[in-house]
Structures are given as structure tokens and as C-alpha cells.
Design a protein around this motif. Structure first.
Motif, PDB file in Angstrom:
ATOM      1  N   GLY A 260       0.850  -1.182   0.000  1.00 41.24           N
ATOM      2  CA  GLY A 260       0.000   0.000   0.000  1.00 41.24           C
ATOM      3  C   GLY A 260       0.881   1.225   0.000  1.00 41.24           C
ATOM      4  N   GLY A 261       0.523   2.219  -0.817  1.00 41.80           N
ATOM      5  CA  GLY A 261       1.387   3.383  -0.909  1.00 41.80           C
ATOM      6  C   GLY A 261       0.652   4.656  -1.240  1.00 41.80           C
ATOM      7  N   TYR A 262       1.394   5.753  -1.178  1.00 41.55           N
ATOM      8  CA  TYR A 262       0.867   7.093  -1.425  1.00 41.55           C
ATOM      9  C   TYR A 262       1.525   7.653  -2.683  1.00 41.55           C
ATOM     10  CZ  TYR A 262      -0.621  11.884  -0.571  1.00 41.55           C
ATOM     11  OH  TYR A 262      -1.200  13.118  -0.689  1.00 41.55           O
ATOM     12  N   LYS A 263       0.720   8.250  -3.576  1.00 46.01           N
ATOM     13  CA  LYS A 263       1.231   8.776  -4.828  1.00 46.01           C
ATOM     14  C   LYS A 263       1.913  10.130  -4.611  1.00 46.01           C
ATOM     15  CE  LYS A 263      -2.376   8.632  -7.571  1.00 46.01           C
ATOM     16  NZ  LYS A 263      -3.379   8.375  -8.626  1.00 46.01           N
ATOM     17  N   LEU A 264       3.086  10.272  -5.214  1.00 49.41           N
ATOM     18  CA  LEU A 264       3.845  11.521  -5.200  1.00 49.41           C
ATOM     19  C   LEU A 264       4.121  11.898  -6.653  1.00 49.41           C
ATOM     20  CD1 LEU A 264       6.430  10.557  -2.435  1.00 49.41           C
ATOM     21  CD2 LEU A 264       4.434  12.025  -2.151  1.00 49.41           C
ATOM     22  N   GLY A 265       3.226  12.643  -7.278  1.00 47.62           N
ATOM     23  CA  GLY A 265       3.380  12.967  -8.695  1.00 47.62           C
ATOM     24  C   GLY A 265       3.294  11.697  -9.523  1.00 47.62           C
ATOM     25  N   ASP A 266       4.376  11.410 -10.273  1.00 54.92           N
ATOM     26  CA  ASP A 266       4.434  10.189 -11.078  1.00 54.92           C
ATOM     27  C   ASP A 266       5.016   9.019 -10.298  1.00 54.92           C
ATOM     28  OD1 ASP A 266       3.362  11.463 -13.267  1.00 54.92           O
ATOM     29  OD2 ASP A 266       5.294  11.926 -14.173  1.00 54.92           O
ATOM     30  N   GLY A 267       5.248   9.197  -9.009  1.00 57.09           N
ATOM     31  CA  GLY A 267       5.858   8.152  -8.201  1.00 57.09           C
ATOM     32  C   GLY A 267       4.910   7.573  -7.170  1.00 57.09           C
ATOM     33  N   LEU A 268       5.337   6.463  -6.599  1.00 54.24           N
ATOM     34  CA  LEU A 268       4.564   5.777  -5.561  1.00 54.24           C
ATOM     35  C   LEU A 268       5.520   5.356  -4.449  1.00 54.24           C
ATOM     36  CD1 LEU A 268       1.829   4.499  -4.680  1.00 54.24           C
ATOM     37  CD2 LEU A 268       2.599   2.401  -5.817  1.00 54.24           C
ATOM     38  N   LEU A 269       5.315   5.905  -3.257  1.00 54.57           N
ATOM     39  CA  LEU A 269       6.079   5.517  -2.074  1.00 54.57           C
ATOM     40  C   LEU A 269       5.218   4.524  -1.302  1.00 54.57           C
ATOM     41  CD1 LEU A 269       8.627   6.083  -0.332  1.00 54.57           C
ATOM     42  CD2 LEU A 269       7.264   7.817   0.856  1.00 54.57           C
ATOM     43  N   TYR A 270       5.751   3.326  -1.011  1.00 50.97           N
ATOM     44  CA  TYR A 270       4.890   2.279  -0.463  1.00 50.97           C
ATOM     45  C   TYR A 270       5.584   1.448   0.617  1.00 50.97           C
ATOM     46  CZ  TYR A 270       7.463  -0.887  -3.583  1.00 50.97           C
ATOM     47  OH  TYR A 270       8.451  -1.604  -4.219  1.00 50.97           O
ATOM     48  N   ALA A 271       4.755   0.784   1.406  1.00 48.57           N
ATOM     49  CA  ALA A 271       5.199  -0.231   2.367  1.00 48.57           C
ATOM     50  C   ALA A 271       4.665  -1.570   1.887  1.00 48.57           C
ATOM     51  CB  ALA A 271       4.669   0.087   3.763  1.00 48.57           C
ATOM     52  N   THR A 272       5.386  -2.642   2.220  1.00 50.23           N
ATOM     53  CA  THR A 272       4.983  -3.966   1.760  1.00 50.23           C
ATOM     54  C   THR A 272       5.295  -5.008   2.832  1.00 50.23           C
ATOM     55  OG1 THR A 272       5.221  -5.591  -0.026  1.00 50.23           O
ATOM     56  CG2 THR A 272       7.189  -4.354   0.582  1.00 50.23           C
ATOM     57  N   ALA A 273       4.545  -6.104   2.827  1.00 45.44           N
ATOM     58  CA  ALA A 273       4.754  -7.198   3.774  1.00 45.44           C
ATOM     59  C   ALA A 273       4.085  -8.445   3.201  1.00 45.44           C
ATOM     60  CB  ALA A 273       4.161  -6.858   5.145  1.00 45.44           C
ATOM     61  N   GLY A 274       4.482  -9.605   3.730  1.00 38.73           N
ATOM     62  CA  GLY A 274       3.834 -10.825   3.266  1.00 38.73           C
ATOM     63  C   GLY A 274       4.587 -12.087   3.640  1.00 38.73           C
ATOM     64  N   TYR A 275       4.257 -13.145   2.909  1.00 41.34           N
ATOM     65  CA  TYR A 275       4.805 -14.485   3.127  1.00 41.34           C
ATOM     66  C   TYR A 275       6.076 -14.666   2.295  1.00 41.34           C
ATOM     67  CZ  TYR A 275       5.288 -19.508   2.222  1.00 41.34           C
ATOM     68  OH  TYR A 275       5.784 -20.775   2.067  1.00 41.34           O
ATOM     69  N   ALA A 276       7.067 -15.364   2.873  1.00 39.72           N
ATOM     70  CA  ALA A 276       8.308 -15.666   2.154  1.00 39.72           C
ATOM     71  C   ALA A 276       8.676 -17.127   2.373  1.00 39.72           C
ATOM     72  CB  ALA A 276       9.435 -14.760   2.630  1.00 39.72           C
ATOM     73  N   ASN A 277       9.324 -17.715   1.363  1.00 42.90           N
ATOM     74  CA  ASN A 277       9.813 -19.083   1.452  1.00 42.90           C
ATOM     75  C   ASN A 277      11.217 -19.114   0.854  1.00 42.90           C
ATOM     76  OD1 ASN A 277      10.216 -21.868  -0.015  1.00 42.90           O
ATOM     77  ND2 ASN A 277       8.760 -22.226   1.638  1.00 42.90           N
ATOM     78  N   VAL A 278      12.158 -19.730   1.585  1.00 41.56           N
ATOM     79  CA  VAL A 278      13.535 -19.808   1.117  1.00 41.56           C
ATOM     80  C   VAL A 278      13.907 -21.272   0.903  1.00 41.56           C
ATOM     81  CG1 VAL A 278      14.533 -19.867   3.457  1.00 41.56           C
ATOM     82  CG2 VAL A 278      15.913 -19.034   1.529  1.00 41.56           C
ATOM     83  N   ASP A 279      14.706 -21.525  -0.126  1.00 43.24           N
ATOM     84  CA  ASP A 279      15.198 -22.871  -0.430  1.00 43.24           C
ATOM     85  C   ASP A 279      16.715 -22.860  -0.261  1.00 43.24           C
ATOM     86  OD1 ASP A 279      15.595 -25.432  -1.298  1.00 43.24           O
ATOM     87  OD2 ASP A 279      15.175 -25.009  -3.408  1.00 43.24           O
ATOM     88  N   VAL A 280      17.193 -23.648   0.711  1.00 45.55           N
ATOM     89  CA  VAL A 280      18.630 -23.750   0.963  1.00 45.55           C
ATOM     90  C   VAL A 280      19.081 -25.155   0.581  1.00 45.55           C
ATOM     91  CG1 VAL A 280      20.454 -23.610   2.696  1.00 45.55           C
ATOM     92  CG2 VAL A 280      18.518 -22.039   2.812  1.00 45.55           C
ATOM     93  N   GLN A 281      20.151 -25.230  -0.163  1.00 45.28           N
ATOM     94  CA  GLN A 281      20.687 -26.491  -0.664  1.00 45.28           C
ATOM     95  C   GLN A 281      20.798 -27.536   0.452  1.00 45.28           C
ATOM     96  OE1 GLN A 281      24.738 -26.114  -1.809  1.00 45.28           O
ATOM     97  NE2 GLN A 281      24.846 -28.092  -2.840  1.00 45.28           N
ATOM     98  N   THR A 282      20.239 -28.697   0.201  1.00 44.39           N
ATOM     99  CA  THR A 282      20.207 -29.898   1.075  1.00 44.39           C
ATOM    100  C   THR A 282      19.365 -29.728   2.341  1.00 44.39           C
ATOM    101  OG1 THR A 282      22.169 -29.497   2.468  1.00 44.39           O
ATOM    102  CG2 THR A 282      22.529 -30.515   0.282  1.00 44.39           C
ATOM    103  N   LEU A 283      19.128 -28.485   2.784  1.00 45.48           N
ATOM    104  CA  LEU A 283      18.323 -28.291   3.990  1.00 45.48           C
ATOM    105  C   LEU A 283      16.841 -28.165   3.675  1.00 45.48           C
ATOM    106  CD1 LEU A 283      20.516 -25.803   6.064  1.00 45.48           C
ATOM    107  CD2 LEU A 283      20.475 -28.310   6.130  1.00 45.48           C
ATOM    108  N   GLY A 284      16.506 -27.860   2.424  1.00 43.99           N
ATOM    109  CA  GLY A 284      15.105 -27.777   2.027  1.00 43.99           C
ATOM    110  C   GLY A 284      14.529 -26.384   2.142  1.00 43.99           C
ATOM    111  N   ASN A 285      13.184 -26.326   2.135  1.00 44.81           N
ATOM    112  CA  ASN A 285      12.442 -25.062   2.164  1.00 44.81           C
ATOM    113  C   ASN A 285      12.034 -24.699   3.579  1.00 44.81           C
ATOM    114  OD1 ASN A 285      12.277 -24.694  -0.727  1.00 44.81           O
ATOM    115  ND2 ASN A 285      10.864 -26.410  -0.726  1.00 44.81           N
ATOM    116  N   GLU A 286      12.042 -23.431   3.845  1.00 42.08           N
ATOM    117  CA  GLU A 286      11.546 -22.941   5.131  1.00 42.08           C
ATOM    118  C   GLU A 286      10.657 -21.723   4.892  1.00 42.08           C
ATOM    119  OE1 GLU A 286      11.588 -24.101   8.178  1.00 42.08           O
ATOM    120  OE2 GLU A 286      12.738 -25.862   7.559  1.00 42.08           O
TER     121      GLU A 286
END
Length: 197
Positions: free
Chosen positions: A118-144
Motif C-alpha cells: 500500500g502506498g501514497y502517490k507523489l506525482g508520477d511516483g509511488l512511495l509504499y510499504a509492503t509485507a507478506g509471506y516468504a519461502n527460502v530454499d537452501v541447498q540440502t536443507l530444504g524449504n523454510e
């Protein structure tokens, strides 16, 4: 005497007419209205977008000397909805990395994100904050699984092309390495280009 009265009456009549002025009204000067002030309209961000991103990732863990940094880059896609001065949206990122964790010699292979912003418009720009779900894959250790929070700025170069930058902080569930949970976290800083349609 009659002649004098007639002359006096004629003089009075002429004097009255002279004081009365011209019977026709004076011409009106045209009124020139000022030009209307230009109305600034900000661009409309509503629509889908796809693009690519490239940057730097730094990964730390709770185990001493098990960390790493390197390049990160990949694809991004999503949808934004313009509310006037505010913009909200949802998107997906998939990044490949060139990060090797020292001490255990394991590669962080990729990161997936499902994000809201979600963000606020500044002329032709958009300043925003973001958040959410992430998943990482590390070799041999799998996904977390984990989450991320961050902020960014995006600027419309043309009606369909935008450039921007984003900084994200990630926290992941513990990855077991040698029987010990590593509790990794990662910070990424990326520049991105998107095509909007």
C-alpha cells in the motif's frame, strides 16, 4: 421681445442637449477572462504488471560464522488498484540467489514471496510499504517458511514502464544445520523495472 424669448428658449434647449451627451451608449470593452489554472492529474496505477529485479542479499543466522551475501535477482508480477491518492496491490516475486553460507558451505538457492503493498502517490511516483509471506530454499536443507516487511519507491517513466527500488527484511523458521536450528534472516535491496498493462 418675442424674438428674445425664442432665442433664449432655443439656447436653453441646445444647452440641455449638450449636457445630456450622446444618445448612443458608449461601446463596451471586451472582458478577457483569465486562463484557467492547469489541473494536475496523477497517473492511474490500476492494472497488472510484470517485470524483473536485481540486487544484493545479506543472510545472517544465529550460528556464529554461518552467514553470506551476494547477488539476488528474478521476476515480479502483480496487480495494483488506484484509490485516488492511495494505491493498494498484491504481487508475487521469485528470486534466484548467489549466496553461499560460510561455515556450512550451503547455497541459498531461491526465495519466493507473496506480498501485499500500500502506498501514497507523489506525482508520477509511488512511495509504499509492503509485507507478506516468504519461502527460502537452501541447498540440502530444504524449504523454510517465513515473512518479510519492507518499503520501496516506484516511478512511472512512461505510461507503461516504471523503475523503482525496494528494501526488504526477511525472517525464516529455523533451518537445521548439524542438528542446530540456524534461525536465518535476510536483508535484500533490489532495483526493479516493470511493464504495466
Amino acid at each position: 421681445m418675442k424674438y428674445l424669448l425664442s432665442a433664449a428658449a432655443a439656447s436653453a434647449l441646445m444647452a440641455g442637449t449638450a449636457f445630456a451627451g450622446n444618445i448612443e451608449p458608449a461601446p463596451m470593452e471586451p472582458v478577457i477572462a483569465p486562463a484557467p489554472a492547469p489541473v494536475f492529474t496523477s497517473p492511474n496505477w490500476t492494472g497488472f504488471y510484470v517485470g524483473g529485479q536485481l540486487g544484493y542479499a545479506n543472510v545472517d543466522t544465529s550460528i556464529a560464522n554461518v552467514d553470506g551475501d551476494g547477488l539476488i535477482g528474478g521476476l515480479t508480477a502483480g496487480y495494483d488498484y488506484d484509490l485516488g491518492n492511495w494505491v493498494v496491490g498484491a504481487g508475487l516475486d521469485y528470486d534466484w540467489t548467489d549466496v553461499t553460507l560460510s561455515g556450512v558451505n550451503l547455497d541459498v538457492e531461491n526465495v519466493f514471496r507473496a506480498k501485499l503493498r500500500g502506498g501514497y502517490k507523489l506525482g508520477d511516483g509511488l512511495l509504499y510499504a509492503t509485507a507478506g509471506y516468504a519461502n527460502v530454499d537452501v541447498q540440502t536443507l530444504g524449504n523454510e517458511d517465513g515473512y518479510f516487511v519492507g518499503a520501496g519507491y516506484e516511478h512511472l517513466i512512461t505510461e507503461n514502464i516504471s523503475l523503482g527500488g525496494e528494501v526488504l527484511y526477511h525472517e525464516f523458521d529455523g533451518l537445521p544445520a548439524g542438528g542446530v536450528n540456524t534461525d536465518p534472516d535476510a536483508t535484500t535491496a533490489q532495483v526493479r523495472a516493470t511493464f504495466r498493462f
